[in-house]
Write a protein that holds these residues in place. Structure first.
Motif, mmCIF file in Angstrom:
data_model
loop_
_atom_site.group_PDB
_atom_site.id
_atom_site.type_symbol
_atom_site.label_atom_id
_atom_site.label_comp_id
_atom_site.label_asym_id
_atom_site.label_seq_id
_atom_site.Cartn_x
_atom_site.Cartn_y
_atom_site.Cartn_z
ATOM 1 N N ALA A 279 -35.282 56.298 115.901
ATOM 2 C CA ALA A 279 -34.398 55.918 117.009
ATOM 3 C C ALA A 279 -33.424 54.834 116.541
ATOM 4 O O ALA A 279 -32.233 54.857 116.862
ATOM 5 C CB ALA A 279 -35.215 55.433 118.202
ATOM 6 N N LEU A 280 -33.926 53.887 115.753
ATOM 7 C CA LEU A 280 -33.068 52.801 115.250
ATOM 8 C C LEU A 280 -32.040 53.324 114.251
ATOM 9 O O LEU A 280 -31.000 52.715 114.044
ATOM 10 C CB LEU A 280 -33.924 51.701 114.601
ATOM 11 N N ASP A 281 -32.345 54.470 113.630
ATOM 12 C CA ASP A 281 -31.422 55.062 112.657
ATOM 13 C C ASP A 281 -30.551 56.151 113.268
ATOM 14 O O ASP A 281 -29.785 56.800 112.559
ATOM 15 C CB ASP A 281 -32.222 55.680 111.481
ATOM 16 N N HIS A 282 -30.700 56.403 114.567
ATOM 17 C CA HIS A 282 -29.906 57.454 115.200
ATOM 18 C C HIS A 282 -28.430 57.063 115.194
ATOM 19 O O HIS A 282 -28.095 55.894 115.415
ATOM 20 C CB HIS A 282 -30.393 57.671 116.638
ATOM 21 N N PRO A 283 -27.531 58.042 114.939
ATOM 22 C CA PRO A 283 -26.093 57.731 114.855
ATOM 23 C C PRO A 283 -25.544 56.978 116.075
ATOM 24 O O PRO A 283 -24.679 56.119 115.924
ATOM 25 C CB PRO A 283 -25.423 59.108 114.748
ATOM 26 N N TRP A 284 -26.077 57.254 117.254
ATOM 27 C CA TRP A 284 -25.585 56.538 118.443
ATOM 28 C C TRP A 284 -25.847 55.046 118.323
ATOM 29 O O TRP A 284 -24.997 54.207 118.594
ATOM 30 C CB TRP A 284 -26.268 57.085 119.696
ATOM 31 N N VAL A 285 -27.065 54.717 117.856
ATOM 32 C CA VAL A 285 -27.456 53.316 117.726
ATOM 33 C C VAL A 285 -26.683 52.653 116.576
ATOM 34 O O VAL A 285 -26.277 51.500 116.671
ATOM 35 C CB VAL A 285 -28.986 53.211 117.504
ATOM 36 N N LEU A 286 -26.453 53.430 115.508
ATOM 37 C CA LEU A 286 -25.767 52.852 114.344
ATOM 38 C C LEU A 286 -24.258 52.760 114.525
ATOM 39 O O LEU A 286 -23.631 51.839 114.017
ATOM 40 C CB LEU A 286 -26.070 53.685 113.086
ATOM 41 N N THR A 287 -23.665 53.724 115.256
ATOM 42 C CA THR A 287 -22.205 53.748 115.312
ATOM 43 C C THR A 287 -21.619 53.091 116.552
ATOM 44 O O THR A 287 -20.432 52.861 116.633
ATOM 45 C CB THR A 287 -21.668 55.200 115.250
ATOM 46 N N THR A 288 -22.473 52.799 117.538
ATOM 47 C CA THR A 288 -21.958 52.157 118.743
ATOM 48 C C THR A 288 -21.808 50.673 118.464
ATOM 49 O O THR A 288 -22.647 49.869 118.828
ATOM 50 C CB THR A 288 -22.901 52.392 119.932
ATOM 51 N N VAL A 289 -20.741 50.334 117.768
ATOM 52 C CA VAL A 289 -20.560 48.945 117.354
ATOM 53 C C VAL A 289 -19.487 48.269 118.203
ATOM 54 O O VAL A 289 -18.760 48.917 118.946
ATOM 55 C CB VAL A 289 -20.150 48.852 115.870
ATOM 56 N N GLU A 290 -19.395 46.961 118.042
ATOM 57 C CA GLU A 290 -18.371 46.185 118.744
ATOM 58 C C GLU A 290 -17.014 46.860 118.539
ATOM 59 O O GLU A 290 -16.724 47.391 117.483
ATOM 60 C CB GLU A 290 -18.276 44.769 118.150
ATOM 61 N N GLY A 291 -16.206 46.816 119.578
ATOM 62 C CA GLY A 291 -14.831 47.284 119.404
ATOM 63 C C GLY A 291 -14.607 48.760 119.687
ATOM 64 O O GLY A 291 -13.473 49.189 119.809
ATOM 65 N N THR A 292 -15.702 49.547 119.776
ATOM 66 C CA THR A 292 -15.462 50.951 120.126
ATOM 67 C C THR A 292 -15.046 50.960 121.596
ATOM 68 O O THR A 292 -15.553 50.182 122.389
ATOM 69 C CB THR A 292 -16.742 51.809 119.970
#
Length: 330
Positions: A279-292
């Motif tokens: 879950a921690l490595d899921h793309p949603w968790v990894l790519t939902t970063v500041e500024g999106t």
């Protein structure tokens, strides 16, 4: 009036203090009652020596169920030390109750904060879920299954915007048995968050916590429960079918990645469910970063949460799910 309420609160504190163990009173000042469970009360205290605030959970151990909840909670809390899990400071054991001195979370429940906020985006959801998944991963490494993960057991540490989340309430937690069998058999949890394998009375694993995380994520992003019914029988039937949908506001504004994250947790087959690490490595968790660029879902979510909690909907409120329960311990 405010004076009457204040006087009542003071009386309550006085009544409590009278029943408190003198050893506890020697070190802590009792300030207020902050919570009540079926076998427990939680009071806010101040450590006399340091003036620091703590919470004391008083567990009644006269009845078997109270004793068992107390044992599960202590078995877990004595072993854990993690920034997203409530920390046990010290324990006083008395004749028919146990006093657990714990870290105090003053920031309130997850949904109360969400309702009060102006804006809530997927990025905010990810920030919360990352902490929760991190705590769960730690518990699962220690072979501890929480078994009652739900929004009410996720508390903000302090009222500030950047507060961390604490996972609390280990009264139903399981930490394996003597023979090293890590499967569990007890029917327990809170109805709306119970994984299908528990309902099927099959031996189950810590993957039940991941199912609950899927339900929490769904509610966090929409204000609705994925499986919902006033009748527990019908609710359980829906969970066993595993059919939920993404219709209605705010789902059209929620990303495909977020839905994929939920889908990979709400899998009927427990062996295919994501682990906390995945879950921690899921793309949603990894790519939902500041500024999106993230759409503000707050209005739709709070409308749905409030609708669920209102009398016309005839059900026990989305964040306000039913009570946790456990048949015999396993």
């Amino acid at each position: 009036s405010a004076e009457v309420a204040e006087a009542a609160r003071r009386m309550q504190v006085v009544r409590f203090r009278a029943r408190f163990d003198p050893r506890v009173l020697a070190r802590y000042d009792i300030k207020a009652l902050i919570g009540k469970g079926s076998f427990s009360k939680v009071v806010r205290v101040e450590q006399k020596a340091t003036k620091k605030p703590f919470a004391i959970k008083v567990m009644e151990t006269r009845m078997r169920e109270g004793r068992e909840a107390c044992e599960s909670e202590l078995n877990v809390l004595r072993r854990v030390s993690h920034c997203y899990i409530v920390q046990l400071m010290e324990v006083f054991e008395a004749q028919d109750c146990v006093y657990m001195v714990m870290e105090l979370a003053t920031g309130g429940e997850l949904f109360d904060r969400l309702l009060a906020q102006r804006s809530f985006t997927e990025q905010d959801a990810v920030r919360i879920l990352r902490m929760v998944a991190d705590g769960i991963r730690y518990l699962h490494t220690l072979r501890i299954t929480h078994r009652d993960l739900k929004p009410e057991n996720l508390l903000y540490y302090h009222p500030g915007a950047e507060s961390k989340i604490l996972i609390t309430d280990f009264g139903l937690a399981n930490s394996g048995n003597k023979s090293g069998d890590w499967t569990m058999r007890t029917l327990c949890g809170t109805p709306e968050y119970i994984a299908p394998e528990i309902l099927l009375r099959k031996p189950y694993t810590s993957a039940v916590d991941m199912w609950a995380l899927g339900v929490i994520t769904y509610v966090l992003l929409s204000g609705f429960l994925p499986f919902d019914d006033e009748s527990h029988t019908r609710l359980y039937r829906k969970i066993l079918r595993g059919k939920y949908n993404y219709t209605g506001e705010p789902w059209p504004n929620v990303s495909h990645l977020a839905k994929d994250f939920i889908d990979k947790l709400l899998m009927l087959d427990a062996s295919h469910r994501m682990s906390a690490g995945q879950a921690l490595d899921h793309p949603w968790v990894l790519t939902t970063v500041e500024g999106t660029s993230m759409k503000n879902l707050q209005r739709a979510i709070s409308r749905n949460l409030r609708w669920r909690a209102s009398p016309h909907s005839q059900s026990p409120g989305s964040a306000q799910s039913s009570k946790s329960r456990c048949s015999h311990q396993s």
